[in-house]
Write a protein that holds these residues in place. Structure first.
Motif, mmCIF file in Angstrom:
data_model
loop_
_atom_site.group_PDB
_atom_site.id
_atom_site.type_symbol
_atom_site.label_atom_id
_atom_site.label_comp_id
_atom_site.label_asym_id
_atom_site.label_seq_id
_atom_site.Cartn_x
_atom_site.Cartn_y
_atom_site.Cartn_z
ATOM 1 N N UNK A 409 14.095 31.037 128.554
ATOM 2 C CA UNK A 409 15.904 31.267 128.233
ATOM 3 C C UNK A 409 15.693 29.774 127.700
ATOM 4 N N UNK A 410 14.429 28.852 127.995
ATOM 5 C CA UNK A 410 14.215 27.220 127.850
ATOM 6 C C UNK A 410 13.707 27.140 126.616
ATOM 7 N N UNK A 411 13.009 28.479 125.759
ATOM 8 C CA UNK A 411 12.361 28.546 124.188
ATOM 9 C C UNK A 411 13.572 27.622 123.263
ATOM 10 N N UNK A 412 13.128 27.123 122.364
ATOM 11 C CA UNK A 412 13.955 26.595 121.312
ATOM 12 C C UNK A 412 12.988 26.436 119.996
ATOM 13 N N UNK A 413 14.311 26.636 119.439
ATOM 14 C CA UNK A 413 13.899 27.286 117.200
ATOM 15 C C UNK A 413 14.309 26.339 116.713
ATOM 16 N N UNK A 414 13.373 25.871 115.740
ATOM 17 C CA UNK A 414 13.510 24.384 114.559
ATOM 18 C C UNK A 414 13.345 24.652 113.699
ATOM 19 N N UNK A 415 14.626 24.153 112.712
ATOM 20 C CA UNK A 415 14.586 24.197 110.946
ATOM 21 C C UNK A 415 14.155 23.011 110.718
ATOM 22 N N UNK A 416 12.855 22.672 110.027
ATOM 23 C CA UNK A 416 12.271 21.806 109.675
ATOM 24 C C UNK A 416 12.495 21.150 108.249
ATOM 25 N N UNK A 417 12.343 20.341 107.862
ATOM 26 C CA UNK A 417 12.585 19.344 106.209
ATOM 27 C C UNK A 417 11.435 18.767 106.250
ATOM 28 N N UNK A 418 10.380 18.564 106.907
ATOM 29 C CA UNK A 418 9.180 17.598 106.584
ATOM 30 C C UNK A 418 7.922 18.137 105.665
ATOM 31 N N UNK A 419 8.302 19.599 104.765
ATOM 32 C CA UNK A 419 7.487 19.880 104.816
ATOM 33 C C UNK A 419 6.706 20.420 104.876
ATOM 34 N N UNK A 420 4.907 21.141 103.478
ATOM 35 C CA UNK A 420 4.589 21.422 104.439
ATOM 36 C C UNK A 420 2.919 20.587 104.733
ATOM 37 N N UNK A 421 3.938 19.449 105.324
ATOM 38 C CA UNK A 421 2.525 18.312 106.458
ATOM 39 C C UNK A 421 2.577 18.687 107.675
ATOM 40 N N UNK A 422 1.321 19.714 108.424
ATOM 41 C CA UNK A 422 1.329 20.069 109.635
ATOM 42 C C UNK A 422 1.503 18.966 110.772
ATOM 43 N N UNK A 423 1.264 17.951 110.081
ATOM 44 C CA UNK A 423 1.338 16.651 110.724
ATOM 45 C C UNK A 423 2.623 16.145 111.203
ATOM 46 N N UNK A 424 3.269 16.216 109.700
ATOM 47 C CA UNK A 424 4.576 15.153 109.674
ATOM 48 C C UNK A 424 5.619 17.260 110.561
ATOM 49 N N UNK A 425 5.060 18.105 110.248
ATOM 50 C CA UNK A 425 5.869 18.672 111.190
ATOM 51 C C UNK A 425 5.805 18.792 112.718
ATOM 52 N N UNK A 426 4.761 17.937 113.516
ATOM 53 C CA UNK A 426 4.662 18.074 114.641
ATOM 54 C C UNK A 426 5.345 17.172 114.892
ATOM 55 N N UNK A 427 5.206 15.627 114.005
ATOM 56 C CA UNK A 427 5.776 14.815 114.384
ATOM 57 C C UNK A 427 7.560 14.768 114.796
ATOM 58 N N UNK A 428 8.103 15.911 113.699
ATOM 59 C CA UNK A 428 9.196 16.032 113.218
ATOM 60 C C UNK A 428 9.576 16.959 114.811
ATOM 61 N N UNK A 429 9.312 17.625 115.354
ATOM 62 C CA UNK A 429 9.558 18.606 116.601
ATOM 63 C C UNK A 429 9.561 18.078 117.532
ATOM 64 N N UNK A 430 8.163 17.241 118.193
ATOM 65 C CA UNK A 430 8.111 16.818 119.029
ATOM 66 C C UNK A 430 9.711 15.110 119.233
ATOM 67 N N UNK A 431 9.492 14.740 118.369
ATOM 68 C CA UNK A 431 10.512 14.178 118.441
ATOM 69 C C UNK A 431 12.072 14.554 118.903
ATOM 70 N N UNK A 432 12.249 15.256 117.928
ATOM 71 C CA UNK A 432 13.937 16.143 117.912
ATOM 72 C C UNK A 432 14.364 16.972 119.518
ATOM 73 N N UNK A 433 12.817 17.611 120.458
ATOM 74 C CA UNK A 433 12.560 17.554 121.160
ATOM 75 C C UNK A 433 12.866 16.754 122.342
#
Length: 595
Positions: A409-433
């Motif tokens: 019930x606490x799972x979350x899904x995100x549409x990201x806007x940082x392209x295909x960089x895994x590092x940038x994706x990690x930063x974005x999702x951790x920040x938003x969470x």
């Protein structure tokens, strides 16, 4: 736990009935119970010896609340409502959202036969069942639809359909039927579902013989298949008594070593149509847990004509709440049913006890090992993963585990806007969470596990530092070997800890990784599939979702629509919109000619 605070609060509990709510260090309700006497019942949790399961729950209690009620009956109702509202982790074991399939006969002017699971939406309809599974229900429905040609379409059409030509519908949309036709068929269905199949079997045998004499062998084979289907449907029902002694639900339980097994038989006309079974840890009084289970069960399932329960227990309040007669036999046929339930519960408990206990023990040991490696408690853990194709449809998932068990019930899904960089994706999702949790005052995990080594750890740490959460949340990375298999954990000091591949921790981390990856991939595929189904119609002026649906419904497919003339399209949508559709669909052809 502040023992002095708890002790003072316990001393002031009233000697009255009510419901109590146990809370953890985060103020979340982890257990809800009821009591005839709140003072005596709640004090029992904090005095004397308990089994391992109850001891574990009590160790997580930091506070408790209570609500006094006028009677024990009101306390039971309040307990069920609170469990439904808060879904406490130590009550959830008896909550079951499953529903069984029934065959539904509607009470419309031209009735229909169908499979239904929710009996509350149409209380006027007639229901037959329950069936043990959807396969059994579908088999029976197919047989009934072959025998009795009820209406098949959801909405009445203005022309005869294929079912009419297959002799599976009487065609009420075109033909006027003799009065009482459907009433007679409904009566035959009722008799059939009550076990009276002799009349229809004799009828089919006569038709099969007549078809054979007329050399209509295919038709004769159809009748033969129907007869075999009837025998299979009847054989699948388990007779427990040769005399049909009514319809009732029978439930009983067996408790041992901190676990409780509940077994129930759903008996209809002397036949067991289904069997219920639950096996879960027990954290309170078994009689209270049994009452709570039944009160919750009948909120989601239809009431029986009679509920048969074990004797030597007080179920007067339960009977009033369920508005169902409760019978507690001492001898005879009904007592034999109760004995069967108890024996089944006992056998199932003995068969499954060792497996369940072993799985729970392995998970608990894995969580303790993870906490030891992290140097702090790691009971609530969150994991992140992302998915994309060349930077398109980049998404991320966050899965949550509590004591080694997924908290979906606490799972979350995100549409990201940082392209295909895994590092940038990690930063974005951790920040938003965690920015969201900070803003909403949500519950933070004890730690997060990132799928990768030093680079991913640094990315997550950079974000947590900026949010001031580095001391609150422990970061660890899942380090993989040359074969892309996790073989170690890394902390923020980049120290690695090897993991034994035969340990419970290794298998727990593997399950976590599989779950977060599965969640991310599923979300990515869903978005990609949705984008692929977007058609040229979405880009045409004057065509919205409703008109698009009308066009595809009328012409059946995009290719058929393209073959239609502008006049034919105008029969479905306004002329201006039809002109736009026709031009858009044939634009490529004009370009080809001009070239």
């Amino acid at each position: 736990m502040d023992r002095e605070y708890i002790k003072a609060k316990l001393a002031n509990l009233p000697d009255e009935p009510g419901s109590y709510q146990m809370k953890d260090k985060n103020g979340e309700i982890i257990y809800v119970g009821k009591a005839k006497n709140l003072h005596n019942r709640v004090n029992q949790y904090f005095t004397g010896d308990h089994d391992f399961k109850t001891t574990k729950m009590v160790s997580n209690i930091e506070d408790f609340d209570f609500i006094v009620t006028a009677s024990e009956k009101e306390a039971l109702v309040l307990e069920i409502n609170l469990i439904k509202k808060y879904r406490p982790k130590y009550n959830i074991q008896f909550i079951d959202d499953s529903s069984y399939p029934y065959i539904k006969l509607t009470r419309e002017q031209y009735p229909r036969l169908m499979i239904a699971r929710d009996m509350k939406k149409d209380r006027k309809a007639r229901y037959f069942g329950p069936f043990p599974d959807a396969t059994a229900a579908r088999m029976t429905l197919k047989l009934l639809q072959g025998l009795y040609p009820f209406r098949r379409c959801t909405r009445m059409q203005d022309k005869l359909c294929l079912y009419y030509h297959m002799n599976q519908c009487l065609g009420p949309c075109v033909y006027e039927l003799p009065q009482g036709t459907y009433e007679e068929m409904a009566d035959r269905v009722t008799r059939f579902m009550n076990g009276d199949t002799r009349e229809i079997e004799n009828d089919l045998k006569q038709k099969m013989a007549a078809a054979s004499e007329n050399l209509e062998f295919e038709k004769a084979m159809e009748y033969r298949d129907m007869l075999e289907s009837i025998h299979k449907v009847v054989a699948d029902r388990q007779n427990i008594e040769k005399d049909n002694r009514g319809s009732r639900d029978v439930f009983a339980w067996y408790a041992d070593r901190g676990y409780m097994a509940i077994t129930g038989f759903l008996v209809r006309n002397g036949v067991i149509l289904n069997k219920e079974f639950r096996l879960r840890p027990l954290y309170g009084d078994p009689e209270d847990a049994f009452s709570s289970f039944l009160a919750d069960y009948y909120q989601e399932h239809p009431a029986a004509r009679e509920l048969v329960l074990p004797r030597n227990c007080d179920f007067e309040n339960l009977s009033a709440i369920l508005d169902m007669p409760v019978f507690q036999p001492q001898r005879g046929y009904k007592q034999r049913l109760v004995d069967m339930c108890v024996e089944n519960a006992k056998k199932q408990l003995e068969l499954k006890f060792q497996t369940v206990e072993r799985q729970n023990t392995i998970t608990e040991q894995a969580v303790e090992e993870l906490s030891k490696l992290a140097g702090r408690e790691m009971r609530r853990v969150e994991l992140f993963d992302n998915s994309h194709i060349s930077g398109a449809f980049t998404v991320a998932s966050c899965v949550v585990y509590e004591d080694g068990v997924p908290d979906k019930k606490n799972y979350r899904l995100y549409k990201l806007h940082t392209g295909n960089s895994d590092v940038d994706s990690m930063k974005e999702v951790v920040y938003r969470r965690y920015f969201r949790l900070l803003s909403d005052g949500g519950r933070f995990p004890d730690g997060i596990l990132v799928d990768g080594g030093r680079t991913q750890i640094e990315a997550a740490k950079e974000i947590l530092d900026s949010l001031g959460l580095s001391e609150t949340i422990k970061i660890m990375g899942l380090v993989k070997d040359d074969h892309h298999n996790t073989n170690a954990l890394m902390d923020t000091n980049f120290q690695t800890f090897d993991i034994d591949k035969n340990s419970g921790l290794f298998f727990l981390l593997t399950r976590m990784q599989d779950e977060v990856h599965r969640t991310a991939i599923s979300y990515h595929r869903k978005l990609r599939s949705k984008a692929q189904t977007k058609s040229i119609l979405d880009e045409i002026e004057g065509i919205g979702p409703k008109r698009k649906k009308l066009l595809l419904k009328e012409f059946g497919s995009f290719s058929k629509l393209k073959e239609a003339s502008e006049e034919e399209i105008a029969n479905v949508v306004p002329k201006e919109a039809a002109r736009n559709v026709y031009r858009a669909l044939h634009e490529d052809e004009k370009n080809d000619v001009s070239e």
